[in-house]
Motif scaffolding. Sequence first.
Motif, PDB file in Angstrom:
ATOM      1  N   GLU A   3       0.857  -1.184   0.000  1.00 57.53           N
ATOM      2  CA  GLU A   3       0.000   0.000   0.000  1.00 57.53           C
ATOM      3  C   GLU A   3       0.892   1.233   0.000  1.00 57.53           C
ATOM      4  O   GLU A   3       1.792   1.341   0.818  1.00 57.53           O
ATOM      5  N   GLU A   4       0.676   2.121  -0.927  1.00 60.98           N
ATOM      6  CA  GLU A   4       1.503   3.317  -1.028  1.00 60.98           C
ATOM      7  C   GLU A   4       0.628   4.546  -1.115  1.00 60.98           C
ATOM      8  O   GLU A   4      -0.585   4.454  -1.300  1.00 60.98           O
ATOM      9  N   PHE A   5       1.276   5.681  -1.012  1.00 58.52           N
ATOM     10  CA  PHE A   5       0.575   6.953  -1.093  1.00 58.52           C
ATOM     11  C   PHE A   5       1.241   7.771  -2.181  1.00 58.52           C
ATOM     12  O   PHE A   5       2.227   8.455  -1.936  1.00 58.52           O
ATOM     13  N   ALA A 137      -9.265   7.241 -14.016  1.00 59.96           N
ATOM     14  CA  ALA A 137     -10.019   8.068 -13.073  1.00 59.96           C
ATOM     15  C   ALA A 137      -9.286   8.269 -11.754  1.00 59.96           C
ATOM     16  O   ALA A 137      -9.723   9.047 -10.917  1.00 59.96           O
ATOM     17  N   ASN A 138      -8.173   7.568 -11.550  1.00 61.67           N
ATOM     18  CA  ASN A 138      -7.370   7.763 -10.334  1.00 61.67           C
ATOM     19  C   ASN A 138      -5.977   7.168 -10.549  1.00 61.67           C
ATOM     20  O   ASN A 138      -5.703   6.562 -11.587  1.00 61.67           O
ATOM     21  N   ILE A 171      -5.237  14.261 -11.339  1.00 66.06           N
ATOM     22  CA  ILE A 171      -4.706  12.937 -11.032  1.00 66.06           C
ATOM     23  C   ILE A 171      -3.171  12.996 -10.929  1.00 66.06           C
ATOM     24  O   ILE A 171      -2.588  12.438 -10.022  1.00 66.06           O
ATOM     25  N   HIS A 173      -1.034  15.208  -9.976  1.00 59.73           N
ATOM     26  CA  HIS A 173      -0.410  15.824  -8.805  1.00 59.73           C
ATOM     27  C   HIS A 173      -1.142  15.546  -7.496  1.00 59.73           C
ATOM     28  O   HIS A 173      -0.779  16.106  -6.474  1.00 59.73           O
ATOM     29  N   VAL A 174      -2.207  14.761  -7.547  1.00 57.61           N
ATOM     30  CA  VAL A 174      -2.941  14.468  -6.316  1.00 57.61           C
ATOM     31  C   VAL A 174      -2.422  13.167  -5.715  1.00 57.61           C
ATOM     32  O   VAL A 174      -2.369  12.149  -6.398  1.00 57.61           O
ATOM     33  N   ALA A 175      -2.030  13.250  -4.430  1.00 54.86           N
ATOM     34  CA  ALA A 175      -1.514  12.058  -3.763  1.00 54.86           C
ATOM     35  C   ALA A 175      -2.673  11.293  -3.154  1.00 54.86           C
ATOM     36  O   ALA A 175      -3.571  11.880  -2.565  1.00 54.86           O
ATOM     37  N   GLU A 176      -2.683   9.981  -3.337  1.00 52.48           N
ATOM     38  CA  GLU A 176      -3.766   9.165  -2.797  1.00 52.48           C
ATOM     39  C   GLU A 176      -3.271   7.760  -2.495  1.00 52.48           C
ATOM     40  O   GLU A 176      -2.220   7.325  -2.958  1.00 52.48           O
ATOM     41  N   ARG A 177      -4.070   7.066  -1.715  1.00 53.42           N
ATOM     42  CA  ARG A 177      -3.731   5.716  -1.319  1.00 53.42           C
ATOM     43  C   ARG A 177      -3.932   4.763  -2.500  1.00 53.42           C
ATOM     44  O   ARG A 177      -4.948   4.842  -3.182  1.00 53.42           O
TER      45      ARG A 177
END
Lengths: 393, 197
Positions: A3-5, A137-138, A171, A173-177
């Motif tokens: 799992e990364e961010f 989409a992500n 997408i 530049h947005v950090a997400e799990r």
Amino acid sequence: MTEEFFTGNRAAAEAAKLSRTQVVAAYPITPQTSAVEYISQFINNGEMKANMIRVESEHSAMSACVGASLAGARTFTASSSQGLQLMSEVLYFASGMRVPTVMGIANRTLSMPVNIWADHQDSMVNRDSGWIQFYCANAQEVLDNIIQAYKICENEKVLLPAMVCYDGFIISHVAERMDVLTQEQADMFLPEPNGSNRPLLDPKEPLQFGEVVYPDWYPDFEYKKHKALLESRETILEVAREYNELFDRSYGLVENYLTEDADIVFMGLGSLTSTTHWVVNELREKREKVGVLKLRVYRPFPDKEVIETCRNAKVVAIIDRDIGYGTTGMLYPDVTRALYPLDERPKCLNFIVGLGGKDVTPETIMNIYKISERALKGEEVDTVNWPDARIYD
Amino acid sequence: MAVMEKLHEIKLFGRGGQGIVTAGNLLSEAAAYGGQYAQSIPTFGPERRGGPSICSLRISDKPILLRCAVTSPETLCVFDPTIWHYVNILLGFEDNGKMMFNTQLSPEEVEKVLKEGKYGYELKGNGYEIWTVDATEISTRILGRPITNTTMLGAFSRATGMVEMENVRKAIEKRFPDTSEENFKAAKEAFDRIKKL
């Protein structure tokens, strides 16, 4: 799986690394993204064994990828906006020479006026260049689509390049799990590149690529390229099934959400379909019969799936984050063409939103819904609507 | 920690060069370590040092579908002592939300200024919470520079309960392996010292 961010750009770089890409060619300034910056760090740290070619323009970046690919290498580049436009000429060379290269595109608009923000104008104007096009989409989808793209493109029935498009900033530049495959998992899915299923540049057995084809034979080449792209849909589905079996993440050509009994179907590409999904949940709580159809693959166009989803709908709201000047949004005519043979066609409306980075919010989608609902009740509404622009009539 | 029952929408305010985007990423990462979903969306544009820098943050117990900036935040975290003099931080703010300020002022003084509308926008209602801490002083003393992006993480953790300090520590360690000790110390001090109205 770890799992990364990560941001979308980081996901693209990780995917190139996990795919054991051997040659990366890129022009390192605007409109380039941090995807290739991460890749150069991976190479520098010894985490990735690839040659990074720093070229003098995007035109050269794609040329280098084509050349290296013809020599048998697995290649990657990334670009967007004006950079992609400068590359445009070579995009056709890549598909015409049946080169299985993969490119990440952090979708951004095309100036003028000067604007650096997200829309799909850059990749949409290149939709007819003979490349497979994925829209994400992500960040998770960026990773999964790039890894799958290599397997699809290198299949001997396909041998075409692919663009993996993800919205700039929203997408990229947005950090997400997200979940990232381990190298062992990636290797299990994607074999090492060897180019053995296609003709290669080899000094011992010289071949010529990119030769002149006279008019009598030209249509034959074009037909074969077109047919390979059309038929790549089967390979895309096959590879998605395999990916799902191994990693439990399901992909198709499209993704349907609550469309089965929907009177109004929203349809679009990229991150706005995720926000639309959220709005659909809100509307469903009020018992409104709405659903969303996300196109994961835009080229080849998923005719069969679009017809299947829309045939029982009453209104189809086709959301374009681009504009075909002088006509409609660019997705719209693809959909209406696909639906034309139906005896009873749904009302097809077009919505142009989110140009030049205008935020596509739940309110934007609600405005699309309100217009679609009026059409559902039989009211006359405009076919092409610009719900988030100020209209000075 | 409180059970997350809904989608939390948060806005971070600071200036270019203060690491607001990094703060957003660290908070999202800390939330993710706590088993939640999180997303940090910077306002995008040609950044310039000193200009306003705003970051939208979402934390939820479910995957986050929204892909746009936050327009009605319930939580505000203000990293710069004067940015709220120039930027209307209350735009779209829900009246019963929480605000954290890096300032020498007390929560009472901040409330008075906001109620008076001294900077061209007014605080209304009475269901809100105001928290203040002099994070600039803490950062300058512990880190040797007035950069408050890690210090304010402690303030955020204490005021909102959305992220645990242990997870803030993990996020800081991953991002700043060489200076994680001082950065976490600054965050911890803000956690201990922040005052509530």
